[in-house]
Design a protein around this motif. Structure first.
Motif, PDB file in Angstrom:
ATOM      1  N   UNK A   1     -10.354  11.559  -8.986  1.00  0.00           N
ATOM      2  CA  UNK A   1     -10.577  11.050 -10.346  1.00  0.00           C
ATOM      3  C   UNK A   1      -9.817   9.756 -10.634  1.00  0.00           C
ATOM      4  N   UNK A   2      -8.567   9.656 -10.192  1.00  0.00           N
ATOM      5  CA  UNK A   2      -7.814   8.417 -10.453  1.00  0.00           C
ATOM      6  C   UNK A   2      -8.315   7.278  -9.586  1.00  0.00           C
ATOM      7  N   UNK A   3      -8.766   7.585  -8.353  1.00  0.00           N
ATOM      8  CA  UNK A   3      -9.315   6.535  -7.491  1.00  0.00           C
ATOM      9  C   UNK A   3     -10.610   5.973  -8.085  1.00  0.00           C
ATOM     10  N   UNK A   4     -11.410   6.821  -8.722  1.00  0.00           N
ATOM     11  CA  UNK A   4     -12.635   6.341  -9.365  1.00  0.00           C
ATOM     12  C   UNK A   4     -12.319   5.302 -10.435  1.00  0.00           C
ATOM     13  N   UNK A   5     -11.248   5.536 -11.168  1.00  0.00           N
ATOM     14  CA  UNK A   5     -10.906   4.658 -12.286  1.00  0.00           C
ATOM     15  C   UNK A   5     -10.085   3.447 -11.858  1.00  0.00           C
ATOM     16  N   UNK A   6      -9.112   3.671 -10.982  1.00  0.00           N
ATOM     17  CA  UNK A   6      -8.154   2.611 -10.652  1.00  0.00           C
ATOM     18  C   UNK A   6      -8.349   2.014  -9.260  1.00  0.00           C
ATOM     19  N   UNK A   7      -9.155   2.638  -8.434  1.00  0.00           N
ATOM     20  CA  UNK A   7      -9.368   2.159  -7.073  1.00  0.00           C
ATOM     21  C   UNK A   7      -8.537   2.929  -6.064  1.00  0.00           C
ATOM     22  N   UNK A   8      -9.101   3.134  -4.909  1.00  0.00           N
ATOM     23  CA  UNK A   8      -8.398   3.840  -3.850  1.00  0.00           C
ATOM     24  C   UNK A   8      -9.375   4.280  -2.775  1.00  0.00           C
TER      25      UNK A   8
ATOM     26  N   UNK B   1       1.811   2.867  -7.057  1.00  0.00           N
ATOM     27  CA  UNK B   1       0.456   3.383  -7.256  1.00  0.00           C
ATOM     28  C   UNK B   1      -0.145   3.776  -5.903  1.00  0.00           C
ATOM     29  N   UNK B   2      -0.752   4.945  -5.847  1.00  0.00           N
ATOM     30  CA  UNK B   2      -1.312   5.454  -4.592  1.00  0.00           C
ATOM     31  C   UNK B   2      -2.638   4.753  -4.314  1.00  0.00           C
ATOM     32  N   UNK B   3      -2.746   4.170  -3.107  1.00  0.00           N
ATOM     33  CA  UNK B   3      -3.951   3.429  -2.723  1.00  0.00           C
ATOM     34  C   UNK B   3      -4.819   4.170  -1.718  1.00  0.00           C
ATOM     35  N   UNK B   4      -4.209   5.067  -0.951  1.00  0.00           N
ATOM     36  CA  UNK B   4      -4.894   5.622   0.212  1.00  0.00           C
ATOM     37  C   UNK B   4      -4.526   7.083   0.418  1.00  0.00           C
ATOM     38  N   UNK B   5      -5.538   7.901   0.699  1.00  0.00           N
ATOM     39  CA  UNK B   5      -5.360   9.291   1.107  1.00  0.00           C
ATOM     40  C   UNK B   5      -6.062   9.474   2.443  1.00  0.00           C
TER      41      UNK B   5
ATOM     42  N   UNK C   1       3.865   2.051   2.587  1.00  0.00           N
ATOM     43  CA  UNK C   1       4.797   3.143   2.316  1.00  0.00           C
ATOM     44  C   UNK C   1       3.998   4.442   2.407  1.00  0.00           C
ATOM     45  N   UNK C   2       4.444   5.338   3.279  1.00  0.00           N
ATOM     46  CA  UNK C   2       3.652   6.518   3.615  1.00  0.00           C
ATOM     47  C   UNK C   2       4.418   7.785   3.289  1.00  0.00           C
ATOM     48  N   UNK C   3       3.735   8.715   2.642  1.00  0.00           N
ATOM     49  CA  UNK C   3       4.249  10.066   2.451  1.00  0.00           C
ATOM     50  C   UNK C   3       3.481  10.964   3.412  1.00  0.00           C
ATOM     51  N   UNK C   4       4.172  11.458   4.423  1.00  0.00           N
ATOM     52  CA  UNK C   4       3.550  12.340   5.398  1.00  0.00           C
ATOM     53  C   UNK C   4       3.694  13.796   4.983  1.00  0.00           C
ATOM     54  N   UNK C   5       2.594  14.534   5.107  1.00  0.00           N
ATOM     55  CA  UNK C   5       2.564  15.941   4.719  1.00  0.00           C
ATOM     56  C   UNK C   5       2.302  16.790   5.960  1.00  0.00           C
ATOM     57  N   UNK C   6       3.092  17.832   6.135  1.00  0.00           N
ATOM     58  CA  UNK C   6       2.941  18.706   7.288  1.00  0.00           C
ATOM     59  C   UNK C   6       3.673  20.010   7.019  1.00  0.00           C
ATOM     60  N   UNK C   7       3.320  21.041   7.768  1.00  0.00           N
ATOM     61  CA  UNK C   7       4.053  22.301   7.679  1.00  0.00           C
ATOM     62  C   UNK C   7       5.475  22.161   8.225  1.00  0.00           C
ATOM     63  N   UNK C   8       5.704  21.174   9.078  1.00  0.00           N
ATOM     64  CA  UNK C   8       7.004  21.021   9.714  1.00  0.00           C
ATOM     65  C   UNK C   8       8.055  20.524   8.724  1.00  0.00           C
TER      66      UNK C   8
ATOM     67  N   UNK D   1       0.836  -1.191   0.000  1.00  0.00           N
ATOM     68  CA  UNK D   1       0.000   0.000   0.000  1.00  0.00           C
ATOM     69  C   UNK D   1       0.875   1.247   0.000  1.00  0.00           C
ATOM     70  N   UNK D   2       0.503   2.228  -0.802  1.00  0.00           N
ATOM     71  CA  UNK D   2       1.140   3.539  -0.795  1.00  0.00           C
ATOM     72  C   UNK D   2       0.099   4.547  -0.334  1.00  0.00           C
ATOM     73  N   UNK D   3       0.445   5.302   0.699  1.00  0.00           N
ATOM     74  CA  UNK D   3      -0.521   6.212   1.302  1.00  0.00           C
ATOM     75  C   UNK D   3       0.040   7.610   1.430  1.00  0.00           C
ATOM     76  N   UNK D   4      -0.844   8.600   1.353  1.00  0.00           N
ATOM     77  CA  UNK D   4      -0.533   9.988   1.684  1.00  0.00           C
ATOM     78  C   UNK D   4      -1.337  10.339   2.922  1.00  0.00           C
ATOM     79  N   UNK D   5      -0.665  10.884   3.930  1.00  0.00           N
ATOM     80  CA  UNK D   5      -1.336  11.301   5.160  1.00  0.00           C
ATOM     81  C   UNK D   5      -0.998  12.761   5.409  1.00  0.00           C
ATOM     82  N   UNK D   6      -1.999  13.623   5.449  1.00  0.00           N
ATOM     83  CA  UNK D   6      -1.746  15.018   5.782  1.00  0.00           C
ATOM     84  C   UNK D   6      -1.858  15.203   7.295  1.00  0.00           C
TER      85      UNK D   6
END
Length: 204
Positions: free
Chosen positions: A104-111, A60-64, A26-33, A1-6
């Motif tokens: 839009x990409x989750x609608x087509x590819x899943x997420x 491929x991104x699976x999770x937001x 695998x997580x990409x963390x987003x923050x002001x820090x 799983x590839x995820x983005x977490x704000x």
């Protein structure tokens, strides 16, 4: 799983990111820090673009998980322009920003999109007028996404947790929920093979 977490550098966002990593994601963390994988304002489109580019390098991104948020509280009539902008940008615009790019990409590819709201998205609370307005709006946006997602591969989960003992508050709240417990409940809902569209998490 590839995820983005704000909002991934503290509180619930940090707990969610850590638990996902512990479970092999695998997580990409987003923050002001500056310590975040992607540092920047989640309400800005260029921050979202950089986060998506970083995640795509992992697969491929699976999770937001939209967990960015800020609270400014006070009686109605006490909010200035800066306070209103801070609340609306972090709790509403940031959610819309990331969803607009990934839905839009989750609608087509899943997420899966998980929007972290608050019980303030369900009931009005004194001294939280603008915060409630932003959270109710974020919930409305998510409900509309769910309507658009019908018949597609996208899944939308709204999560409304009650008070947690996190840096969101200026002083410790020992009677509030542990964000690690809330994160475990959210990850469990994501992994279940059933359709959970709304999750309310509150103290016993």
């Amino acid at each position: 799983m590839v995820a983005i977490v704000t909002g991934a550098s503290s509180g619930l966002g940090l707990s969610i990111a850590e638990l996902l990593r512990n479970r092999g994601a695998q997580v990409v963390g987003v923050s002001r820090r500056a310590s975040a994988d992607v540092s920047g304002d989640a309400s800005k489109r260029e921050t979202a673009v950089r986060a998506i580019e970083a995640a795509e390098r992992l697969g491929a991104i699976d999770l937001l998980v939209n967990c960015a948020g800020a609270g400014v509280f006070g009686a109605a009539g006490s909010y200035d322009d800066n306070a209103i902008a801070t609340i609306v940008n972090s709790n509403l615009i940031a959610t819309i920003n990331f969803c607009e790019l990934l839905f839009p990409r989750f609608k087509e590819h899943g997420g899966t999109i998980v929007n972290i709201l608050s019980t303030a998205a369900l009931i009005g609370k004194p001294n939280e007028t603008v915060y409630c307005a932003a959270k109710w709006s974020a919930r409305g946006y998510g409900e509309a996404l769910k309507a658009e997602a019908k018949g597609t591969k996208a899944r939308i989960i709204a999560v409304a947790p009650g008070g947690m003992n996190t840096p969101f508050w200026p002083e410790p709240r020992p009677g509030f929920m542990d964000p690690a417990d809330v994160a475990a409940t959210i990850i469990d809902a994501i992994e279940r093979p059933v359709d959970i569209s709304e999750l309310v998490i509150s103290r016993r």
